[in-house]
Scaffold this motif. Sequence first.
Motif, short mmCIF file in Angstrom:
data_model
loop_
_atom_site.label_atom_id
_atom_site.label_comp_id
_atom_site.label_asym_id
_atom_site.label_seq_id
_atom_site.Cartn_x
_atom_site.Cartn_y
_atom_site.Cartn_z
N ALA A 1 0.83 -1.21 0.00
CA ALA A 1 0.00 0.00 0.00
C ALA A 1 0.86 1.25 0.00
O ALA A 1 0.58 2.22 -0.72
CB ALA A 1 -0.95 0.00 1.20
N LEU A 2 1.93 1.25 0.79
CA LEU A 2 2.85 2.39 0.81
C LEU A 2 3.46 2.59 -0.57
O LEU A 2 3.49 3.72 -1.09
CB LEU A 2 3.95 2.17 1.85
N LYS A 3 3.95 1.52 -1.17
CA LYS A 3 4.59 1.61 -2.49
C LYS A 3 3.61 2.11 -3.54
O LYS A 3 3.98 2.86 -4.44
CB LYS A 3 5.17 0.26 -2.90
N SER A 4 2.34 1.70 -3.44
CA SER A 4 1.35 2.15 -4.43
C SER A 4 1.14 3.66 -4.38
O SER A 4 0.68 4.25 -5.36
CB SER A 4 0.02 1.42 -4.22
N TRP B 1 8.62 2.71 4.07
CA TRP B 1 8.57 2.64 5.53
C TRP B 1 8.97 3.95 6.20
O TRP B 1 8.45 4.29 7.26
CB TRP B 1 9.44 1.49 6.04
N GLY B 2 9.87 4.69 5.59
CA GLY B 2 10.30 5.96 6.16
C GLY B 2 9.20 7.01 6.24
O GLY B 2 9.34 8.01 6.94
N GLY C 1 15.23 -4.07 9.60
CA GLY C 1 15.31 -4.04 8.14
C GLY C 1 14.36 -3.02 7.52
O GLY C 1 14.65 -2.43 6.48
N MET C 2 13.23 -2.81 8.17
CA MET C 2 12.24 -1.86 7.67
C MET C 2 12.62 -0.42 8.01
O MET C 2 12.36 0.50 7.24
CB MET C 2 10.87 -2.19 8.28
N PHE C 3 13.23 -0.24 9.18
CA PHE C 3 13.59 1.09 9.68
C PHE C 3 15.07 1.06 10.07
O PHE C 3 15.41 1.04 11.26
CB PHE C 3 12.72 1.47 10.88
#
Length: 99
Positions: A29-32, A37-38, A66-68
């Motif tokens: 959803a973020l990428k769309s 993550w930032g 890994g995400m942050f």
Amino acid sequence: ETLYIAGMLAPGEDFDAQCSGVFRQIEAALKSAGAGWGNVAQFTTYLVHSQDIPKFMAWRLRAFPGMFPDGNYPPNTLLIIDRLVGEQYLIEVQTIAAL
């Protein structure tokens, strides 16, 4: 702009599988929206069983670095609720991101 990602659910045989699936959906959803993550400003996590709190914390310890990678994790409100929309679901996560 602000991106509100409604509570995400994911199928899975156990808590870790559902948790991983939920966060994969959030990432998609973020990428769309051209974000990552930032951009996350806040999480609200709903768990059905208080016994899953240690599992959630262990999952975060494994996945969040890994995400942050900067170590700055967004605030997370953690709530224990009676149930989610389906009996099989153990976790739901709502996300707010700043674009």
